[in-house]
Design an enzyme around this catalytic site. Structure first.
Site, PDB file in Angstrom:
ATOM      1  N   GLU A  84      -5.474 -13.899  31.937  1.00 33.73           N
ATOM      2  CA  GLU A  84      -4.399 -14.363  31.066  1.00 33.73           C
ATOM      3  C   GLU A  84      -4.141 -13.313  29.983  1.00 33.73           C
ATOM      4  O   GLU A  84      -3.517 -13.601  28.973  1.00 33.73           O
ATOM      5  CB  GLU A  84      -4.672 -15.751  30.494  1.00 33.73           C
ATOM      6  N   CYS A 116      -7.782 -20.130  31.537  1.00 32.71           N
ATOM      7  CA  CYS A 116      -9.149 -19.764  31.923  1.00 32.71           C
ATOM      8  C   CYS A 116      -9.510 -20.213  33.331  1.00 32.71           C
ATOM      9  O   CYS A 116     -10.540 -19.808  33.868  1.00 32.71           O
ATOM     10  CB  CYS A 116     -10.162 -20.345  30.930  1.00 32.71           C
ATOM     11  N   HIS A 238     -17.436 -24.247  32.010  1.00 32.00           N
ATOM     12  CA  HIS A 238     -16.640 -23.196  31.361  1.00 32.00           C
ATOM     13  C   HIS A 238     -17.006 -23.134  29.881  1.00 32.00           C
ATOM     14  O   HIS A 238     -17.121 -24.163  29.219  1.00 32.00           O
ATOM     15  CB  HIS A 238     -15.146 -23.498  31.531  1.00 32.00           C
TER      16      HIS A 238
HETATM   17  N1  COA Z   1     -24.002 -25.098  10.019  1.00 38.29           N
HETATM   18  C1  COA Z   1     -24.053 -25.645  11.247  1.00 38.29           C
HETATM   19  N2  COA Z   1     -22.974 -26.200  11.867  1.00 38.29           N
HETATM   20  C2  COA Z   1     -21.820 -26.224  11.183  1.00 38.29           C
HETATM   21  C3  COA Z   1     -21.709 -25.687   9.889  1.00 38.29           C
HETATM   22  C4  COA Z   1     -22.873 -25.102   9.295  1.00 38.29           C
HETATM   23  N3  COA Z   1     -22.842 -24.564   8.084  1.00 38.29           N
HETATM   24  N4  COA Z   1     -20.433 -25.859   9.484  1.00 38.29           N
HETATM   25  C5  COA Z   1     -19.769 -26.475  10.479  1.00 38.29           C
HETATM   26  N5  COA Z   1     -20.607 -26.694  11.513  1.00 38.29           N
HETATM   27  C6  COA Z   1     -20.304 -27.288  12.813  1.00 38.29           C
HETATM   28  C7  COA Z   1     -19.395 -28.487  12.783  1.00 38.29           C
HETATM   29  O1  COA Z   1     -20.094 -29.663  12.452  1.00 38.29           O
HETATM   30  C8  COA Z   1     -18.874 -28.491  14.209  1.00 38.29           C
HETATM   31  O2  COA Z   1     -19.852 -29.010  15.086  1.00 38.29           O
HETATM   32  P1  COA Z   1     -19.606 -30.392  15.859  1.00 38.29           P
HETATM   33  O3  COA Z   1     -18.316 -30.224  16.599  1.00 38.29           O
HETATM   34  O4  COA Z   1     -20.768 -30.523  16.753  1.00 38.29           O
HETATM   35  O5  COA Z   1     -19.522 -31.421  14.773  1.00 38.29           O
HETATM   36  C9  COA Z   1     -18.757 -27.016  14.540  1.00 38.29           C
HETATM   37  O6  COA Z   1     -19.553 -26.329  13.554  1.00 38.29           O
HETATM   38  C10 COA Z   1     -17.356 -26.478  14.506  1.00 38.29           C
HETATM   39  O7  COA Z   1     -16.782 -26.874  13.288  1.00 38.29           O
HETATM   40  P2  COA Z   1     -15.244 -27.287  13.218  1.00 38.29           P
HETATM   41  O8  COA Z   1     -14.904 -27.612  11.820  1.00 38.29           O
HETATM   42  O9  COA Z   1     -14.926 -28.289  14.296  1.00 38.29           O
HETATM   43  O10 COA Z   1     -14.618 -25.892  13.606  1.00 38.29           O
HETATM   44  P3  COA Z   1     -13.122 -25.409  13.567  1.00 38.29           P
HETATM   45  O11 COA Z   1     -12.189 -26.557  13.540  1.00 38.29           O
HETATM   46  O12 COA Z   1     -12.992 -24.381  12.500  1.00 38.29           O
HETATM   47  O13 COA Z   1     -13.025 -24.625  14.961  1.00 38.29           O
HETATM   48  C11 COA Z   1     -12.396 -24.892  17.261  1.00 38.29           C
HETATM   49  C12 COA Z   1     -13.452 -25.149  16.205  1.00 38.29           C
HETATM   50  C13 COA Z   1     -12.915 -25.211  18.639  1.00 38.29           C
HETATM   51  C14 COA Z   1     -11.169 -25.737  16.958  1.00 38.29           C
HETATM   52  C15 COA Z   1     -11.995 -23.405  17.218  1.00 38.29           C
HETATM   53  O14 COA Z   1     -13.124 -22.602  17.463  1.00 38.29           O
HETATM   54  C16 COA Z   1     -10.910 -23.038  18.193  1.00 38.29           C
HETATM   55  O15 COA Z   1      -9.727 -23.278  17.967  1.00 38.29           O
HETATM   56  N6  COA Z   1     -11.275 -22.381  19.328  1.00 38.29           N
HETATM   57  C17 COA Z   1     -10.337 -21.926  20.317  1.00 38.29           C
HETATM   58  C18 COA Z   1      -9.917 -23.000  21.304  1.00 38.29           C
HETATM   59  C19 COA Z   1     -11.005 -23.363  22.253  1.00 38.29           C
HETATM   60  O16 COA Z   1     -11.870 -22.583  22.565  1.00 38.29           O
HETATM   61  N7  COA Z   1     -10.949 -24.593  22.778  1.00 38.29           N
HETATM   62  C20 COA Z   1     -11.968 -25.085  23.685  1.00 38.29           C
HETATM   63  C21 COA Z   1     -11.401 -25.691  24.933  1.00 38.29           C
HETATM   64  S1  COA Z   1     -10.619 -24.497  25.964  1.00 38.29           S
END
Ligand code: COA
Length: 400
Positions: A84, A116, A238
């Site tokens: 992609e 993906c 994945h």
């Molecule tokens: N220590 C330990 N863990 C911590 C932390 C710290 N200081 N601060 C936050 N976390 C944890 C959160 O609790 C969360 O864990 P949980 O989901 O088990 O509760 C995790 O870190 C992620 O935090 P979150 O606030 O949800 O992250 P985010 O909203 O900033 O980003 C995604 C997460 C997935 C939205 C982001 O990485 C993203 O957009 N990724 C791309 C899209 C993707 O890969 N999608 C997956 C399907 S294809």
């Protein structure tokens, strides 16, 4: 009819990644985020970052150059390239590999795309072709640069890498069973319009969409085969980031009433933790990680493989390692020691250098030349008369 009885699958697999890497602690410190969010919350520690002369084509060519010494090209009549991070709207990225690797002329070369999931689409098409003509072999390359907008929630999940696989009858690495569970649902969780070098992402929606797709594909698989999750020894889901695979696994186990936890996915998460997301390649880098790092001998055991592509398409399928699979990994540098050496050979970036590289990515097709940085065997040299130029570097490639 009897062709379905001939075992088909992955005869060999090779992995490549980039010249640079960014320790996520650098990103955390510079953006004032507790590093635990990345290391524990997302399950990621480093991310591979491409040099200006690396892209999906050079990475795919690097992986293929590690594969071919172990497999040769006899009987290869198809080359499928999944990505992609496409470099052209018309020409298949695979055609560049065809000339860089000096492949025989009588080959069909095609590019596959569905986020993906594209690597699995290519693999399944390859398996079907081989089942029909077992004397033929198919090369499948999955290569991507996962590049998100800076300061977006996806930034710490970036990465880049490639796998090359030889698909054949009587494979020496992994036999793949003919029945899959499949799933499609039209959802805008992640997409990249033609005028953008980074995707639009609804991160939390994509996580839900992924887990719904896992259950949907699993239910289809279970209904068609009568398989229970307890029939499967290990799982590779994945992995856009490690935590996603852990969450998905928990959801599947709850859904199936299976009491097993992360011990059946752990070994498959090791490489991805230090490479980052590789989109189409991620599941297969995870598979390599499991085969190379699992203590127990997995010969003949059934492994559950789950592929997800936003948009969204998913597939659950099953493969079994073949006797001698660890030796086979060594032949292509996909064993633990060689992959660790490859990852360790990457040049670590500081945060400012990483951001400068991120900002320097070009999407135009005016003439330009790229600086010579990569230690891989092929490089993207730049654009001349709107044509992308790829050249051998004369180097064997890190960890090769
Ligand atoms: N220590 C330990 N863990 C911590 C932390 C710290 N200081 N601060 C936050 N976390 C944890 C959160 O609790 C969360 O864990 P949980 O989901 O088990 O509760 C995790 O870190 C992620 O935090 P979150 O606030 O949800 O992250 P985010 O909203 O900033 O980003 C995604 C997460 C997935 C939205 C982001 O990485 C993203 O957009 N990724 C791309 C899209 C993707 O890969 N999608 C997956 C399907 S294809």
């Amino acid at each position: 009819m009897s062709n379905t009885q001939i075992p088909v699958g992955i005869d060999a697999i090779a992995i490549a990644t980039t010249h640079f890497e960014l320790p996520l602690v650098e990103l955390a410190q510079a953006t004032d985020v507790p590093v635990g969010k990345y290391h524990v919350g997302l399950g990621q520690v480093h991310m591979s970052v491409p040099a200006p002369d690396e892209d999906a084509v050079s990475l795919g060519a690097d992986a293929l150059s590690k594969l071919l010494p172990a497999t040769g090209t006899e009987g290869v009549r198809s080359l499928f390239f999944a990505t992609e991070s496409s470099v052209d709207q018309s020409k298949s990225a695979g055609v560049y590999l065809h000339s860089l690797l000096d492949l025989p002329q009588n080959i069909r070369t095609v590019e596959f795309k569905e986020a993906c999931y594209g690597g699995t689409a290519a693999l399944q098409a390859a398996l079907a072709l081989v089942a029909r003509n077992p004397e033929e072999r198919v090369i499948v390359v999955a290569a991507d640069v996962a590049r998100y907008a800076v300061d977006s929630s996806g930034e710490p999940t970036q990465g880049a890498g490639a796998v090359a696989m030889m698909v054949s009858a009587n494979p020496r690495l992994l036999e793949i069973e003919p029945t899959s569970g499949v799933y499609t649902r039209d959802i805008n969780d992640f997409w990249r319009p033609n005028d953008s070098t980074t995707p639009y992402v609804l991160g939390h929606l994509s996580m839900d969409a992924y887990m719904d797709a896992l259950v949907g594909a699993w239910d289809d698989y279970a209904a068609r085969t009568g398989t229970a999750t307890t029939d499967l020894a290990r799982f590779v889901h994945h992995q856009p980031f490690g935590k996603m695979a852990r969450k998905a696994h928990r959801r599947l186990m709850e859904h199936a009433g299976d009491t097993r936890g992360d011990e059946v996915i752990e070994a498959g998460l090791l490489y991805g933790r230090d490479i980052g997301n590789t989109y189409t390649a991620a599941l297969y880098i995870g598979l390599s990680s499991l085969l190379a790092n699992e203590e127990e001998d997995l010969t003949g055991q059934r492994l559950g493989l789950f592929s997800y592509g936003s948009g969204a398409v998913a597939e659950f399928f099953v493969g079994s390692p073949v006797a001698g699979y660890r030796d086979r990994l060594r032949e292509t540098g996909a064993d633990r020691l060689a992959v660790e050496a490859m990852l360790g050979a990457r040049v670590s970036l500081s945060f400012p250098l990483y951001r400068a590289l991120h900002a320097a990515v070009r999407k135009d097709s005016e003439d330009y030349e790229t600086p010579a940085e990569t230690k891989g065997p092929f490089r993207f040299a730049g654009v001349k008369d709107r044509v992308r130029i790829y050249t051998p570097t004369g180097q064997a490639g890190a960890g090769a």
